[in-house]
Scaffold this active site. Structure first.
Site, mmCIF file in Angstrom:
data_model
loop_
_atom_site.group_PDB
_atom_site.id
_atom_site.type_symbol
_atom_site.label_atom_id
_atom_site.label_comp_id
_atom_site.label_asym_id
_atom_site.label_seq_id
_atom_site.Cartn_x
_atom_site.Cartn_y
_atom_site.Cartn_z
ATOM 1 N N GLU A 225 -7.611 15.049 7.564
ATOM 2 C CA GLU A 225 -8.921 14.451 7.841
ATOM 3 C C GLU A 225 -9.045 13.010 7.317
ATOM 4 O O GLU A 225 -9.850 12.238 7.817
ATOM 5 C CB GLU A 225 -10.044 15.320 7.250
ATOM 6 C CG GLU A 225 -10.273 16.596 8.037
ATOM 7 C CD GLU A 225 -10.541 16.333 9.518
ATOM 8 O OE1 GLU A 225 -11.393 15.489 9.827
ATOM 9 O OE2 GLU A 225 -9.868 16.957 10.363
ATOM 10 N N GLY A 226 -8.259 12.670 6.292
ATOM 11 C CA GLY A 226 -8.267 11.285 5.810
ATOM 12 C C GLY A 226 -7.771 10.343 6.891
ATOM 13 O O GLY A 226 -8.383 9.309 7.180
ATOM 14 N N HIS A 227 -6.653 10.717 7.520
ATOM 15 C CA HIS A 227 -6.126 9.899 8.615
ATOM 16 C C HIS A 227 -7.112 9.902 9.802
ATOM 17 O O HIS A 227 -7.305 8.886 10.454
ATOM 18 C CB HIS A 227 -4.782 10.440 9.102
ATOM 19 C CG HIS A 227 -3.702 10.446 8.060
ATOM 20 N ND1 HIS A 227 -3.252 11.599 7.463
ATOM 21 C CD2 HIS A 227 -2.969 9.441 7.518
ATOM 22 C CE1 HIS A 227 -2.298 11.314 6.608
ATOM 23 N NE2 HIS A 227 -2.100 10.010 6.602
ATOM 24 N N GLY B 238 -6.426 3.093 4.433
ATOM 25 C CA GLY B 238 -7.290 3.892 3.565
ATOM 26 C C GLY B 238 -7.327 3.336 2.148
ATOM 27 O O GLY B 238 -6.328 2.824 1.641
ATOM 28 N N LYS C 105 -7.414 5.157 -0.297
ATOM 29 C CA LYS C 105 -6.656 6.119 -1.105
ATOM 30 C C LYS C 105 -5.450 5.429 -1.758
ATOM 31 O O LYS C 105 -5.120 5.694 -2.908
ATOM 32 C CB LYS C 105 -6.212 7.260 -0.185
ATOM 33 C CG LYS C 105 -5.078 8.115 -0.675
ATOM 34 C CD LYS C 105 -5.549 9.114 -1.681
ATOM 35 C CE LYS C 105 -4.547 10.176 -2.039
ATOM 36 N NZ LYS C 105 -3.159 9.827 -2.059
HETATM 37 P P1 AMP Z 1 0.310 7.734 4.934
HETATM 38 O O1 AMP Z 1 0.482 8.530 6.188
HETATM 39 O O2 AMP Z 1 0.226 8.562 3.704
HETATM 40 O O3 AMP Z 1 1.254 6.565 4.848
HETATM 41 O O4 AMP Z 1 -1.132 7.095 5.059
HETATM 42 C C1 AMP Z 1 -1.505 6.362 6.184
HETATM 43 C C2 AMP Z 1 -2.864 5.770 5.947
HETATM 44 O O5 AMP Z 1 -3.801 6.813 5.703
HETATM 45 C C3 AMP Z 1 -2.915 4.840 4.721
HETATM 46 O O6 AMP Z 1 -3.707 3.710 5.043
HETATM 47 C C4 AMP Z 1 -3.577 5.712 3.679
HETATM 48 O O7 AMP Z 1 -4.271 4.977 2.699
HETATM 49 C C5 AMP Z 1 -4.544 6.509 4.533
HETATM 50 N N1 AMP Z 1 -4.955 7.739 3.857
HETATM 51 C C6 AMP Z 1 -4.156 8.693 3.308
HETATM 52 N N2 AMP Z 1 -4.904 9.637 2.726
HETATM 53 C C7 AMP Z 1 -6.201 9.292 2.911
HETATM 54 C C8 AMP Z 1 -7.463 9.868 2.529
HETATM 55 N N3 AMP Z 1 -7.547 10.988 1.841
HETATM 56 N N4 AMP Z 1 -8.596 9.208 2.890
HETATM 57 C C9 AMP Z 1 -8.532 8.048 3.599
HETATM 58 N N5 AMP Z 1 -7.376 7.463 3.980
HETATM 59 C C10 AMP Z 1 -6.233 8.075 3.644
#
Ligand code: AMP
Length: 304
Positions: free
Chosen positions: A11-13, A167, A169
Site C-alpha cells: 500500500e505504500g507503493h 516515499g 519512508k
Molecule cells: P522500494 O521498492 O523499496 O525501492 O521503494 C520504492 C519507493 O516506494 C521509494 O520511493 C520508497 O520510499 C517508497 N516506499 C516504500 N515503502 C513506503 C511506505 N511505507 N510508504 C510510502 N512510500 C514507501
C-alpha cells in the site's frame, strides 16, 4: 510521471502510484498535450545492494504488482476526475491512448538497464554530500547510494519524467535524489509522499517489502520504531531524543544501527544551540535490525 520501485509492492507503493495518477490528471491540459503517462518501474537493482544475500532473497511478485498498480492508478485517475466513478472516458490501464491517462509498467531486463549485463558501463553520477557525509545509510550500506543514483539517473534518462514520485519512508534517499536531480540540472520535479503505516494491531509499523521476512510476533515488536519516533517528540533536545529512541528500540530486543535527530535536508548533526536558534527543520531517523531484517523509519522532529 515516474514512480521508481523494486517491486514486491504494498500500500505504500500504491500511494505513490495514486499520487502520480492524480498529478497526471491535474497537469492534464496545462500544456494542451493531455495527461502525461505514469510510468511505474519495477526493477530489483543489483548495484544498490551491498549484501548479496539480501539481493538473492528480495521478494519478486510481478503479477500481483501489476494488479496493485492498475488499481491504484485507476483510483488516482478517478479521484483526479473529481471522484465521479465510471464517467464516460474513464480509462483502463490496458492499451495506450494518446491524450488519455495511461499507465505504463516498465519491468526491464537487467540488459535493458545495464547493456553489458553489469552496472559498470552505466556511469554513477557524482554523489551529493547528503549521500556521503551524514554517516547514516551511507555508512551502514556502503555503495548503496552510488547504486541508487546510478539506477535513478538511468531511469530519468530513459523516461524523461516531468515528475518523479518517491516515499518519505526512505528519507535520506529522498534528499539524495533531490540533490542529485538539482545538481544535474534536470527539469524533473521530485515529489515526496508520506510514509504509509499499518493499522490495527500492527498500528504504526511502516510498510516495507522486507516485512514479509518477519513473523507476526516480530512485526508486533517492530512497531517499536514508530513508537520511539513518537516518544522522541516529547524530548527537548536532540541528545535526549536520541537517548530515548536508542533505549526503547534496544529494550525491545532490536539491534540499533542509528537513532538520531538530524537536519531534515542535509542530515547533518544538530546541536542544542541549533534548536534554540530554530535552525530546522529536523528529522528523527532510526535503523535497526530484527532477526537479521534491517528496518528503517523516520519522522519530523520538533523539541517538546
Ligand atoms: P522500494 O521498492 O523499496 O525501492 O521503494 C520504492 C519507493 O516506494 C521509494 O520511493 C520508497 O520510499 C517508497 N516506499 C516504500 N515503502 C513506503 C511506505 N511505507 N510508504 C510510502 N512510500 C514507501
Amino acid at each position: 510521471m515516474l514512480v521508481p520501485t523494486m517491486g514486491a509492492l504494498h500500500e505504500g507503493h500504491a500511494s505513490l502510484v495514486f499520487a502520480a495518477a492524480g498529478l497526471s490528471m491535474r497537469e492534464r491540459g496545462t500544456g494542451g498535450a493531455g495527461a502525461a503517462p505514469v510510468v511505474v518501474s519495477i526493477f530489483v537493482n543489483p548495484t544498490q545492494f551491498n549484501d548479496p544475500r539480501d539481493l538473492a532473497r528480495y521478494p519478486r511478485t510481478l503479477d500481483s504488482d501489476v494488479r496493485l498498480c492498475q488499481q491504484a492508478f485507476q483510483d488516482g485517475v478517478r479521484q483526479g476526475w473529481g471522484g465521479g466513478g465510471a464517467a464516460s472516458g474513464t480509462p483502463t490501464a490496458a492499451g495506450f491512448e494518446a491524450g488519455k491517462p495511461n499507465l505504463i509498467i516498465f519491468a526491464p531486463m537487467l540488459e535493458t538497464m545495464y547493456p553489458t549485463g553489469t552496472g559498470e558501463t552505466v556511469p554513477v553520477p557524482p554523489l551529493p554530500p547528503v549521500a556521503t557525509e551524514p554517516g547514516l545509510e551511507d555508512a551502514h550500506r556502503p555503495g548503496h547510494f552510488a547504486g541508487v543514483c546510478q539506477v535513478v539517473s538511468r531511469l530519468f534518462d530513459l523516461t524523461r519524467p516531468s515528475h518523479a514520485v518517491f516515499g518519505e519512508k526512505d528519507w535520506q534517499q529522498l534528499q539524495v535524489i533531490r540533490a542529485m536531480t538539482q545538481a544535474q540540472g534536470r527539469a524533473t520535479r521530485v515529489v515526496a509522499c508520506p510514509t504509509v503505516r499499518e493499522e490495527g494491531n500492527l498500528s504504526g509499523l511502516a510498510m516495507s517489502s522486507r516485512n514479509v521476512f518477519l513473523s507476526v510476533e516480530d512485526r508486533l515488536r517492530a512497531r517499536v520504531l514508530s513508537q520511539a519516533l513518537d516518544a522522541a517528540t516529547t524530548e527537548r533536545t536532540p541528545a535526549e531524543a536520541e537517548e530515548t529512541m536508542s533505549m526503547l528500540v534496544s529494550r525491545a530486543g532490536l539491534e540499533v544501527e542509528y537513532a538520531v535527530v538530524r537536519h531534515a535536508e542535509t542530515l547533518m548533526p544538530v546541536t542544542a544551540d541549533d534548536v534554540r536558534q530554530g535552525r530546522g527543520p529536523w528529522r528523527s531517523l532510526i535503523a535497526a535490525r530484527l532477526m537479521g531484517v534491517r528496518l528503517i523509519d523516520n519522522a519530523a522532529w520538533t523539541p517538546a
